[in-house]
Design an enzyme around this catalytic site. Structure first.
Site, short mmCIF file in Angstrom:
data_model
loop_
_atom_site.label_atom_id
_atom_site.label_comp_id
_atom_site.label_asym_id
_atom_site.label_seq_id
_atom_site.Cartn_x
_atom_site.Cartn_y
_atom_site.Cartn_z
CB CYS A 1 2.22 30.27 -18.22
SG CYS A 1 1.73 31.21 -19.67
N PRO B 1 0.82 -1.22 0.00
CG PRO B 1 0.18 -0.85 2.22
CD PRO B 1 0.91 -1.84 1.33
N GLY B 2 0.37 2.28 -0.64
CA GLY B 2 1.02 3.59 -0.61
C GLY B 2 0.02 4.66 -0.23
CE1 TYR C 1 1.84 7.49 -6.39
CE2 TYR C 1 -0.20 7.31 -5.15
CZ TYR C 1 0.92 6.73 -5.70
OH TYR C 1 1.12 5.38 -5.55
#
Length: 381
Positions: free
Chosen positions: A308, A240-241, A337
């Protein structure tokens, strides 16, 4: 506290099986987070030589490290062999043969994991679905037996595990059931051929709540996995992360301006896609809340950053309280993430990382400076 609670919930749920939780370092590789998970008893699932250096620096024992990833270079495989890792998950016959040559050159034994593509569809973003056929990850099922026989015949290779990884942000138990059943069918064929791996790796991918999802709780996962895997007697690996760290992190930002254009209201903030790319890259939802509630009337706005790009946004058509310049906002669910995918696009320094734990806080990584962005560059030879 969130990370500890999540780890212990998963560890307890799998207690009926011999198991090892290997944290997926790609989710958040900050050394302070790695050390915390190491101290909880986790191993590490890595996908690069850079992550290998990080987990070793954080104090993970080499035998608790699994090296995954579809594109490991010869240099990375050599580093893995020399470090004597728990096992190296190979994802193609070519990688396996290269690893064998490296083992011969180094004259070292290598524990191999065969990462299988079980051809299981998951209800998640297509960019993070990794267990379906026709994508780059894993050995197709029909290539697993020949690869296992190659390992068994090689004097320096051992089959440490058969493995799968279905994807990320999975909230249903069904894909795990189907994938595990396919791994078990392969395991039976291996045993009939006289090959018995030391472990079975069911990967990670447990989802969390960003909006209105119902997360897959560890107890529900265990209800499916334990009856299937207990008869094997093998150690079960989980990787798991996001599940461990995603809900533990927030991105703090400040409102710079409000703007009305083309019939839309914009809230321009000082954080953008260079800090948190998930909304732009995956069309991901992150809840946004005021740091101080002021009771202002709500309005529908786009929350956009300073980069931008038209695709630089944190939220689109979001109903938020009336916001004014200087207001502070928290973008929730940014622990996975987030910083690991941050960039210096538009030559913007990356933000600081702050750890808050048991009523104390400290700076795990200071805010990047503008000078640091180019202090290794040269103008002329």
């Amino acid at each position: 506290d969130i990370i500890r609670a999540r780890y212990r919930a998963l560890d307890t749920a799998m207690d009926a099986l011999p198991h090892r939780i290997c944290y997926a370092v790609k989710a958040n590789s900050t050394l302070a987070i790695l050390r915390l998970l190491r101290d909880l008893g986790a191993g590490a699932d890595i996908v690069s030589a850079g992550e290998l250096a990080r987990v070793l620096a954080a104090g993970f024992p080499a035998d608790r490290i699994v090296f995954s990833g579809v594109g490991k270079s010869a240099a990375e495989l050599t580093a893995a062999v020399r470090a004597d890792l728990g096992h190296v998950n190979v994802e193609s016959r070519e990688e396996l043969e290269l690893l064998a040559r490296i083992a011969e050159r180094e004259q070292r034994r290598v524990s191999i994991g065969l990462r299988v593509n079980p051809d299981v569809t998951t209800e998640t973003h297509p960019y993070i679905s990794t267990g379906k056929s026709g994508i780059k990850f894993g050995l197709p099922i029909d290539q697993v037996m020949p690869a296992a026989l190659f390992v068994a015949a090689h004097p320096l290779l051992d089959l440490g595990a058969i493995a799968m990884h279905l994807g990320s942000q999975i909230t249903s138990v069904a894909p795990y059931r189907v994938g595990t059943e396919r791994l078990l069918a392969l395991l039976q064929r291996l045993i009939q051929s006289g090959i018995r791996p030391g472990a079975i790796d069911v990967g990670g991918g447990l989802g969390i709540r960003y909006a209105d999802e119902t997360p897959l709780e560890p107890a529900r996962l265990a209800d499916v996995l334990v009856p299937l895997l207990a008869p094997t007697g093998l150690t079960v690996y989980l990787e798991p992360g996001r599940y461990l760290v995603g809900s533990a992190g927030v991105l703090l930002t400040s409102v710079l301006y409000r703007k009305h254009s083309g019939g839309k209201d914009f809230v321009i903030v000082d954080a953008g896609m260079n800090d948190l790319v998930r909304p732009s890259h995956y069309q991901a939802y992150h809840e946004i809340v005021e740091l101080e509630e002021r009771g202002r009337a709500a309005a529908q706005v786009d929350v956009v950053g300073p980069v931008c790009e038209t695709g630089d946004f944190l939220a689109l058509d979001r109903t938020l309280p009336g916001l004014e310049p200087g207001d502070g906002l928290a973008v929730l669910g940014a622990g996975a993430y987030g910083f690991v995918m941050a960039s210096n696009y538009n030559s913007r320094p990356r933000p600081a990382e702050i750890i808050v734990d048991e009523g104390k806080w400290w700076i795990a990584r200071p805010r990047e400076t503008v000078d640091a962005l180019f202090n290794t560059e040269r103008l002329v030879r």
